[in-house]
Design a protein around this motif. Structure first.
Motif, PDB file in Angstrom:
ATOM      1  N   ASP A   1       0.484  -7.186  -8.055  1.00 46.77           N
ATOM      2  CA  ASP A   1       1.634  -6.619  -7.068  1.00 46.77           C
ATOM      3  C   ASP A   1       2.710  -7.944  -6.938  1.00 46.77           C
ATOM      4  O   ASP A   1       2.149  -8.783  -6.150  1.00 46.77           O
ATOM      5  N   ASN A   2       3.754  -7.970  -7.553  1.00 48.52           N
ATOM      6  CA  ASN A   2       4.930  -8.984  -7.411  1.00 48.52           C
ATOM      7  C   ASN A   2       5.124  -9.193  -6.197  1.00 48.52           C
ATOM      8  O   ASN A   2       5.413 -10.575  -5.747  1.00 48.52           O
ATOM      9  N   ALA A   3       5.101  -8.234  -5.122  1.00 51.53           N
ATOM     10  CA  ALA A   3       5.690  -8.620  -3.832  1.00 51.53           C
ATOM     11  C   ALA A   3       4.238  -9.479  -3.241  1.00 51.53           C
ATOM     12  O   ALA A   3       4.547 -10.299  -2.262  1.00 51.53           O
ATOM     13  N   MET A   4       2.989  -9.424  -3.675  1.00 61.28           N
ATOM     14  CA  MET A   4       2.056 -10.096  -3.015  1.00 61.28           C
ATOM     15  C   MET A   4       1.408 -11.297  -3.880  1.00 61.28           C
ATOM     16  O   MET A   4       0.636 -11.814  -3.595  1.00 61.28           O
ATOM     17  N   LEU A   5       2.317 -11.751  -5.190  1.00 58.01           N
ATOM     18  CA  LEU A   5       1.946 -12.714  -5.743  1.00 58.01           C
ATOM     19  C   LEU A   5       1.580 -14.151  -5.421  1.00 58.01           C
ATOM     20  O   LEU A   5       0.679 -14.727  -5.631  1.00 58.01           O
ATOM     21  N   LYS A   6       2.789 -14.559  -4.662  1.00 59.97           N
ATOM     22  CA  LYS A   6       2.679 -15.845  -4.065  1.00 59.97           C
ATOM     23  C   LYS A   6       1.523 -15.922  -3.145  1.00 59.97           C
ATOM     24  O   LYS A   6       0.671 -17.026  -3.171  1.00 59.97           O
ATOM     25  N   LEU A   7       1.227 -14.818  -2.285  1.00 60.79           N
ATOM     26  CA  LEU A   7       0.297 -14.866  -1.103  1.00 60.79           C
ATOM     27  C   LEU A   7      -1.282 -14.869  -1.886  1.00 60.79           C
ATOM     28  O   LEU A   7      -1.916 -15.670  -1.706  1.00 60.79           O
TER      29      LEU A   7
ATOM     30  N   THR B   1     -13.495 -14.631  -3.546  1.00 61.11           N
ATOM     31  CA  THR B   1     -12.296 -14.552  -3.244  1.00 61.11           C
ATOM     32  C   THR B   1     -11.096 -14.540  -4.471  1.00 61.11           C
ATOM     33  O   THR B   1     -10.160 -13.777  -4.397  1.00 61.11           O
ATOM     34  N   THR B   2     -11.385 -15.103  -5.613  1.00 61.32           N
ATOM     35  CA  THR B   2     -10.703 -15.249  -6.657  1.00 61.32           C
ATOM     36  C   THR B   2     -10.782 -13.922  -7.160  1.00 61.32           C
ATOM     37  O   THR B   2      -9.425 -13.371  -7.610  1.00 61.32           O
ATOM     38  N   LEU B   3     -11.553 -13.386  -7.526  1.00 66.48           N
ATOM     39  CA  LEU B   3     -11.451 -11.704  -8.059  1.00 66.48           C
ATOM     40  C   LEU B   3     -10.866 -10.955  -7.184  1.00 66.48           C
ATOM     41  O   LEU B   3      -9.916  -9.960  -7.618  1.00 66.48           O
ATOM     42  N   VAL B   4     -10.869 -10.618  -5.906  1.00 67.68           N
ATOM     43  CA  VAL B   4     -10.207 -10.046  -4.897  1.00 67.68           C
ATOM     44  C   VAL B   4      -8.802 -10.315  -5.002  1.00 67.68           C
ATOM     45  O   VAL B   4      -7.956  -9.263  -5.266  1.00 67.68           O
ATOM     46  N   TYR B   5      -8.345 -11.538  -4.772  1.00 64.50           N
ATOM     47  CA  TYR B   5      -6.897 -11.538  -4.805  1.00 64.50           C
ATOM     48  C   TYR B   5      -6.277 -11.676  -5.888  1.00 64.50           C
ATOM     49  O   TYR B   5      -4.941 -11.495  -6.229  1.00 64.50           O
ATOM     50  N   ALA B   6      -7.012 -11.884  -7.082  1.00 62.91           N
ATOM     51  CA  ALA B   6      -6.385 -11.859  -8.552  1.00 62.91           C
ATOM     52  C   ALA B   6      -6.021 -10.294  -8.895  1.00 62.91           C
ATOM     53  O   ALA B   6      -4.830 -10.081  -8.996  1.00 62.91           O
ATOM     54  N   ARG B   7      -6.723  -9.391  -8.087  1.00 62.89           N
ATOM     55  CA  ARG B   7      -6.139  -7.790  -8.103  1.00 62.89           C
ATOM     56  C   ARG B   7      -5.178  -7.677  -7.495  1.00 62.89           C
ATOM     57  O   ARG B   7      -4.087  -6.908  -7.858  1.00 62.89           O
ATOM     58  N   TYR B   8      -5.034  -8.357  -6.143  1.00 65.12           N
ATOM     59  CA  TYR B   8      -3.568  -8.185  -5.171  1.00 65.12           C
ATOM     60  C   TYR B   8      -2.403  -8.815  -6.018  1.00 65.12           C
ATOM     61  O   TYR B   8      -1.452  -8.707  -5.891  1.00 65.12           O
TER      62      TYR B   8
END
Length: 277
Positions: A87-93, A77-84
């Motif tokens: 994108d600054n728009a998705m940073l907080k998510l 999960t950390t690896l997947v969402y680190a890639r997302y």
């Protein structure tokens, strides 16, 4: 999903019953049946998160994704969402999902401890609760500050019940258990804590389960078992923050640092109080 359940059935009902429930090695730290039982336990928890993530993850928000992702694999999960998070728009998510997934690890440790070494819970739960509460407050504050955002399509983590995955964890658990038993006898608590620091970088479950097993055998004091588990978790948290920085960038790492730091402080304070009081 059906394949995952069938593979879990193989681990639980075919392999486990044929293994000898006998202790082997110097000081008898290795037990094939108990080792594979730990594999079944961790695989079962991971399977529950994996199936839930497959069924519900894409239709709910960050908290649900973080919880299910943490149950399935906090590392994936950390690896997947680190890639997302690039994108600054998705940073907080991305930050919220990563933080929740890694906080869920504390819940997993509590459940595993209750199953494997219930006698350690009075010493372990107050420490884990401190990290969970303080980390949860920081994550809640970040989540409430988010604007309304839809959940991202998520790359599913690998099947946690694959025979290769199970064998890999079983081997790692056996090696860590043997090393922990040897170090606790010959190098004292300092050697055990060093092992936790190193092995915790990539996997918390193996060293935590090893300590629980040694505690049940009367080879570790409660304080040693709790401290070792905390060191392993903190080491893993630091490793994950490094992964976030390398893959997701400085901005994502900066967003994750308060939540991870709060969880770390929440663990360290009650642990320190145990030694001082």
């Amino acid at each position: 999903d059906v394949q995952s359940i069938l593979q879990f059935a193989v681990l639980s009902f075919i392999i486990l019953p044929i293994l000898p429930d006998l202790d082997y090695g110097p000081n008898e730290p290795l037990n094939p049946y108990q080792t594979w039982l730990m594999v079944v336990l961790i695989s079962g928890l991971s399977l529950a998160g994996y199936v839930a993530l497959r069924w519900f993850g894409q239709r709910h928000g960050a908290p649900l994704l973080g919880v299910f992702g943490g149950l399935a694999s906090s590392t994936a999960t950390t690896l997947v969402y680190a890639r997302y998070g690039r994108d600054n728009a998705m940073l907080k998510l991305a930050a919220v999902v990563i933080l929740i997934a890694n906080l869920v690890v504390l819940g997993r440790l509590s459940v595993v401890s209750g199953v494997v070494a219930a006698g350690l819970l009075p010493s372990l739960l107050p420490v884990l609760a401190g990290g969970f509460v303080l980390g949860g407050v920081a994550i809640f504050w970040m989540w409430r500050s988010m604007s309304a955002a839809e959940a991202l399509p998520i790359q599913q983590p690998g099947n946690p019940t694959e025979i290769r995955t199970a064998l890999g964890f079983g081997l790692l658990y056996a090696l860590v258990l043997f090393a922990a038993a040897w170090l606790s006898n010959f190098a004292g608590s300092g050697g055990l804590y060093l092992l936790a620091l190193v092995s915790g970088l990539t996997d918390v479950d193996a060293i935590a389960l090893s300590c629980l097993r040694l505690f049940e055998q009367g080879k570790l004091a409660p304080e040693q078992a709790v401290t070792t588990s905390v060191i392993a978790y903190l080491s893993n948290l630091l490793f994950k923050l490094g992964v976030v920085f390398v893959i997701g960038g400085r901005a994502l790492a900066r967003s994750c640092t308060p939540g991870m730091g709060a969880a770390a402080i929440g663990l360290i304070i009650p642990l320190a109080l145990r030694y001082w009081i």
